[in-house]
Design an enzyme around this catalytic site. Structure first.
Site, PDB file in Angstrom:
ATOM      1  N   HIS A  63      53.235   5.014 -42.807  1.00  0.00           N
ATOM      2  CA  HIS A  63      52.688   6.030 -41.888  1.00  0.00           C
ATOM      3  C   HIS A  63      52.579   5.496 -40.470  1.00  0.00           C
ATOM      4  O   HIS A  63      52.224   4.342 -40.232  1.00  0.00           O
ATOM      5  CB  HIS A  63      51.368   6.606 -42.398  1.00  0.00           C
ATOM      6  CG  HIS A  63      50.178   5.704 -42.409  1.00  0.00           C
ATOM      7  ND1 HIS A  63      49.324   5.595 -41.337  1.00  0.00           N
ATOM      8  CD2 HIS A  63      49.662   4.900 -43.359  1.00  0.00           C
ATOM      9  CE1 HIS A  63      48.340   4.774 -41.642  1.00  0.00           C
ATOM     10  NE2 HIS A  63      48.520   4.320 -42.865  1.00  0.00           N
ATOM     11  N   GLU A 201      48.759  10.422 -42.331  1.00  0.00           N
ATOM     12  CA  GLU A 201      48.295   9.766 -43.567  1.00  0.00           C
ATOM     13  C   GLU A 201      46.788   9.639 -43.550  1.00  0.00           C
ATOM     14  O   GLU A 201      46.108   9.838 -44.557  1.00  0.00           O
ATOM     15  CB  GLU A 201      48.953   8.386 -43.703  1.00  0.00           C
ATOM     16  CG  GLU A 201      48.727   7.720 -45.066  1.00  0.00           C
ATOM     17  CD  GLU A 201      47.465   6.867 -45.143  1.00  0.00           C
ATOM     18  OE1 GLU A 201      47.140   6.409 -46.245  1.00  0.00           O
ATOM     19  OE2 GLU A 201      46.775   6.665 -44.117  1.00  0.00           O
ATOM     20  N   GLU A 202      46.254   9.301 -42.384  1.00  0.00           N
ATOM     21  CA  GLU A 202      44.808   9.061 -42.273  1.00  0.00           C
ATOM     22  C   GLU A 202      43.996  10.350 -42.449  1.00  0.00           C
ATOM     23  O   GLU A 202      42.777  10.303 -42.544  1.00  0.00           O
ATOM     24  CB  GLU A 202      44.481   8.427 -40.898  1.00  0.00           C
ATOM     25  CG  GLU A 202      45.157   7.083 -40.647  1.00  0.00           C
ATOM     26  CD  GLU A 202      44.575   5.936 -41.471  1.00  0.00           C
ATOM     27  OE1 GLU A 202      43.628   6.171 -42.245  1.00  0.00           O
ATOM     28  OE2 GLU A 202      45.089   4.818 -41.344  1.00  0.00           O
ATOM     29  N   HIS A 311      40.864  -0.956 -40.253  1.00  0.00           N
ATOM     30  CA  HIS A 311      40.281   0.135 -39.453  1.00  0.00           C
ATOM     31  C   HIS A 311      39.335  -0.382 -38.372  1.00  0.00           C
ATOM     32  O   HIS A 311      38.393   0.306 -37.984  1.00  0.00           O
ATOM     33  CB  HIS A 311      39.591   1.196 -40.326  1.00  0.00           C
ATOM     34  CG  HIS A 311      40.572   2.124 -40.986  1.00  0.00           C
ATOM     35  ND1 HIS A 311      40.228   3.369 -41.482  1.00  0.00           N
ATOM     36  CD2 HIS A 311      41.885   1.995 -41.245  1.00  0.00           C
ATOM     37  CE1 HIS A 311      41.297   3.945 -42.001  1.00  0.00           C
ATOM     38  NE2 HIS A 311      42.316   3.122 -41.880  1.00  0.00           N
TER      39      HIS A 311
HETATM   40 ZN    ZN Z   1      47.158   2.957 -43.790  1.00  0.00          ZN
END
Ligand code: ZN
Length: 337
Positions: A63, A201-202, A311
């Protein structure tokens, strides 16, 4: 030959949060062009790079969206409220800097609410934070930023003496880098190959769902980062470590990898002499689940690049894991199934 750190730097410059990935898609398309026969963007923006083959369809998905902040309100005194695009750790965001697409910079700050020292870090919510762009009034702030504007981490990527890349957005740009490096290495293959750089994707694997619907693969392999158990801050009881090789995922919070895909990837790794780690992560999801469960479904697996501080503004991955990951992906691409 493509270089992991240089690719990461290029892609971080082009990075945009989920839903706004076109700039990153263009940058990736430019690099991928020599390594495929044709490419196109799906209606929702995922980049599909097709290397034609007469055999079965093998789809790779990394992604290209990243997490970000979006402004929700501007106060009379010029401070910005915001919400998240993708998962953020509020406590880890305090006193980091972010930059808006138009170049305006901001510091993430914590509102004073009693004595934070007495509260656990996990009690801090994004709504306890605000962005300070240095404005002293709403008018001054509105001249710089509007509701709906996007901001991202602006830490400069660097290479450690130990060969680690410290950078924002290794999730998942470093997997895009590894997949591009694999594309460069793929020689003759019977497989009909689809290298896909997915959107959103997130926000729930959305780009991979629609791309899978377009391609209808016979097998899917996602590439993402995974947390590790090798660091005092990791808090995950798993045997995965940065620098010990890419992982072959067995399970995460969204998917049980198909035994066929697992066996296929392990065989490719063993034949190519690539050391890999077994990965089971306790939470979180990947594009693997989208390829496994969209439409009629397909056996799907996943290779991960072990990553500390996932993250955050300073994620940590190993260059050797990215390089060995690329070799593993190339070996998979050239192995029939
Ligand atoms: Zn990821």
């Amino acid at each position: 030959m493509l270089n992991a750190f240089e690719l990461q730097k290029t892609l971080v410059k082009a990075a945009m949060p989920s839903g706004y990935e076109s700039r990153c898609g263009e940058a990736i398309a430019e690099i991928a062009k020599p390594f495929c026969d044709e490419m196109w963007f799906t209606p929702t923006g995922s980049l599909v790079c097709h290397k034609k083959g007469g055999g079965k369809k093998l789809m790779f998905a990394a992604h290209m969206d990243v997490i970000g902040y979006i402004v929700t309100n501007i106060s009379d005194n010029g401070y910005l409220s915001f919400t998240n695009i993708g998962g953020h750790n509020p406590a880890a965001s305090i006193h980091t800097t972010v930059t808006f697409v138009n170049g305006t910079r901001a510091v993430v700050k914590l509102k004073k609410q009693g004595d934070w020292a007495e509260k656990p870090l996990t009690s801090i919510a994004l709504t306890d934070l605000y962005l300070d762009i240095g404005a002293t009034s709403r008018e001054e702030a509105e001249a710089m930023v509007k509701v709906g504007d996007l901001a991202m981490f602006d830490t400069e990527p660097y290479l450690s003496v130990g060969g680690e890349i410290i950078s924002p957005y290794t999730d998942d740009l470093i997997s895009c880098a590894s997949l591009l490096m694999a594309m460069e290495q793929v020689g003759e293959s019977e497989n009909d190959l689809y290298f896909v750089f997915t959107t959103q994707e997130e926000m729930g694997l959305k780009g991979a769902i629609t791309a899978t619907g377009c391609i209808e693969p016979d097998m899917g392999i996602a590439i993402d980062v995974c947390p590790t158990g090798d660091d005092l801050s990791a808090g995950m009881d798993i045997p995965v470590a940065v620098g010990n090789g890419p992982t072959i995922k067995i399970k995460d919070g969204s998917v049980i990898c198909h035994p066929k895909a697992l066996a296929f990837m392990r065989e490719a790794a063993d034949k190519a002499g690539i050391k890999y780690q077994d990965e089971i992560i306790l939470a979180g999801g990947t594009d693997t689940a989208a390829m496994a469960h969209t439409g009629k479904g397909a056996p799907a697996g996943c290779m991960s690049i072990p990553c500390r501080n996932v993250h955050s503004a300073c994620e940590v991955v190993s260059v050797s894991d990215v390089e060995n990951g690329a070799k593993l992906l190339a070996a998979c691409a050239m192995q029939t199934f």
